[in-house]
Scaffold this active site. Sequence first.
Site, PDB file in Angstrom:
ATOM      1  N   ASN A 134      -7.627  -2.948  14.177  1.00 31.07           N
ATOM      2  CA  ASN A 134      -9.034  -3.220  13.846  1.00 31.07           C
ATOM      3  C   ASN A 134      -9.165  -4.395  12.870  1.00 31.07           C
ATOM      4  O   ASN A 134     -10.228  -4.626  12.313  1.00 31.07           O
ATOM      5  CB  ASN A 134      -9.705  -1.965  13.265  1.00 31.07           C
ATOM      6  CG  ASN A 134      -9.097  -1.549  11.924  1.00 31.07           C
ATOM      7  OD1 ASN A 134      -8.188  -2.190  11.414  1.00 31.07           O
ATOM      8  ND2 ASN A 134      -9.602  -0.466  11.361  1.00 31.07           N
ATOM      9  N   HIS A 159      -7.385  -4.772  10.006  1.00 28.63           N
ATOM     10  CA  HIS A 159      -7.117  -4.523   8.589  1.00 28.63           C
ATOM     11  C   HIS A 159      -5.821  -5.182   8.146  1.00 28.63           C
ATOM     12  O   HIS A 159      -4.909  -5.392   8.937  1.00 28.63           O
ATOM     13  CB  HIS A 159      -7.154  -3.024   8.249  1.00 28.63           C
ATOM     14  CG  HIS A 159      -6.005  -2.204   8.740  1.00 28.63           C
ATOM     15  ND1 HIS A 159      -6.182  -1.041   9.473  1.00 28.63           N
ATOM     16  CD2 HIS A 159      -4.669  -2.332   8.587  1.00 28.63           C
ATOM     17  CE1 HIS A 159      -4.999  -0.525   9.735  1.00 28.63           C
ATOM     18  NE2 HIS A 159      -4.068  -1.283   9.210  1.00 28.63           N
ATOM     19  N   GLU A 171      -9.923  -2.006   5.114  1.00 34.45           N
ATOM     20  CA  GLU A 171     -10.574  -1.709   6.382  1.00 34.45           C
ATOM     21  C   GLU A 171     -11.802  -2.603   6.586  1.00 34.45           C
ATOM     22  O   GLU A 171     -12.349  -3.144   5.618  1.00 34.45           O
ATOM     23  CB  GLU A 171     -11.011  -0.236   6.400  1.00 34.45           C
ATOM     24  CG  GLU A 171      -9.844   0.751   6.315  1.00 34.45           C
ATOM     25  CD  GLU A 171      -9.123   0.929   7.646  1.00 34.45           C
ATOM     26  OE1 GLU A 171      -9.088  -0.023   8.459  1.00 34.45           O
ATOM     27  OE2 GLU A 171      -8.568   2.017   7.870  1.00 34.45           O
ATOM     28  N   ASP A 198       0.816  -1.218   0.000  1.00 30.93           N
ATOM     29  CA  ASP A 198       0.000   0.000   0.000  1.00 30.93           C
ATOM     30  C   ASP A 198       0.850   1.270   0.000  1.00 30.93           C
ATOM     31  O   ASP A 198       2.063   1.228   0.210  1.00 30.93           O
ATOM     32  CB  ASP A 198      -0.959  -0.009   1.205  1.00 30.93           C
ATOM     33  CG  ASP A 198      -0.290  -0.452   2.506  1.00 30.93           C
ATOM     34  OD1 ASP A 198       0.946  -0.379   2.602  1.00 30.93           O
ATOM     35  OD2 ASP A 198      -1.015  -0.871   3.427  1.00 30.93           O
TER      36      ASP A 198
HETATM   37  C1  GLP Z   1      -0.632   0.174   8.587  1.00 31.77           C
HETATM   38  C2  GLP Z   1      -0.305  -0.616   7.331  1.00 31.77           C
HETATM   39  C3  GLP Z   1      -0.564  -2.081   7.531  1.00 31.77           C
HETATM   40  C4  GLP Z   1       0.077  -2.548   8.817  1.00 31.77           C
HETATM   41  C5  GLP Z   1      -0.593  -1.848   9.979  1.00 31.77           C
HETATM   42  C6  GLP Z   1      -0.096  -2.309  11.333  1.00 31.77           C
HETATM   43  O1  GLP Z   1      -1.943   0.604   8.622  1.00 31.77           O
HETATM   44  N1  GLP Z   1      -1.039  -0.178   6.180  1.00 31.77           N
HETATM   45  O2  GLP Z   1      -0.061  -2.808   6.413  1.00 31.77           O
HETATM   46  O3  GLP Z   1      -0.041  -3.922   8.963  1.00 31.77           O
HETATM   47  O4  GLP Z   1      -0.347  -0.461   9.823  1.00 31.77           O
HETATM   48  O5  GLP Z   1       0.994  -1.566  11.721  1.00 31.77           O
HETATM   49  P1  GLP Z   1       1.956  -1.913  12.922  1.00 31.77           P
HETATM   50  O6  GLP Z   1       2.823  -3.014  12.409  1.00 31.77           O
HETATM   51  O7  GLP Z   1       2.726  -0.658  13.135  1.00 31.77           O
HETATM   52  O8  GLP Z   1       1.115  -2.305  14.058  1.00 31.77           O
END
Ligand code: GLP
Length: 250
Positions: A136, A138, A143, A67
């Site tokens: 959440n 995702h 989402e 992304d």
């Molecule tokens: C972001 C990214 C996700 C990632 C998520 C969790 O929203 N788009 O791909 O998995 O954060 O992040 P973290 O690893 O910092 O908890």
Amino acid sequence: MRIYEAADYQGMSRRAANILSAHVILKPGCVLGLATGRTPVGAYRQLIEWYKKGDLSFSETRTVNLDEYRGLGPESPQSYRFFMQEHLFGHIDVRPENTYIPDGLAPDPDAECRRYNEVIRSLGGIDLQLLGIGRNGHIGFNEPGRAFELETHLATLSESTRAANARSFPAGADMPRQAFTMGIKSIMQARRILVAVSGADKAEIVRRAFTGPVVPGVPCSILQLHPDVTLVGDRAALAALRETGARICG
Ligand code: GLP
């Protein structure tokens, strides 16, 4: 599904890096699907260390990221292109032209989504997709509530995701409201999936993801339907899953 537990973040990162490096060693030209966020940083650090020791080369590897924020270009320190450069690409021998990330500045979002789908297809699909999980549920920026059958699309970020990710933006900065993301369908088409999780704040969503019903309200629950998923987590992140009696390897 295989589940591996490590004592802490460092152990989890090492295990994830082991799995990523095994793919690169067995198939140097493999296509790695990569992720951003705090979770994979330790694994990337480990891969850099092995590369610097001469144990690993990425010279033939192709990478596709999940992304990118809409409106942010490679020079923006909050863009995922910048993140990948900082945390991995800038320190290894992957060829820049073999690293793919959606273009956050693309003027025509629909065309950009089509282009990115075509990139994935032309590479022959993803051999191993690394995923973190949002609090959440995702994955990428898919989402809760979005259709499972989507490929790359422009997603509107939920308030909880914007709040969670605000830590990467300077105080008072205007955080993007949209992001390009591979869809659930693109992710599910990867041949293998490696999910990395760390910390107690992920424990509940990890339990729901892998033992609850498969529902769009919990996007990562779809992973239950993928034939080849490996979950690596530290003790804190796997605590609630362990309580359900799930079989966990050390
Ligand atoms: C972001 C990214 C996700 C990632 C998520 C969790 O929203 N788009 O791909 O998995 O954060 O992040 P973290 O690893 O910092 O908890």
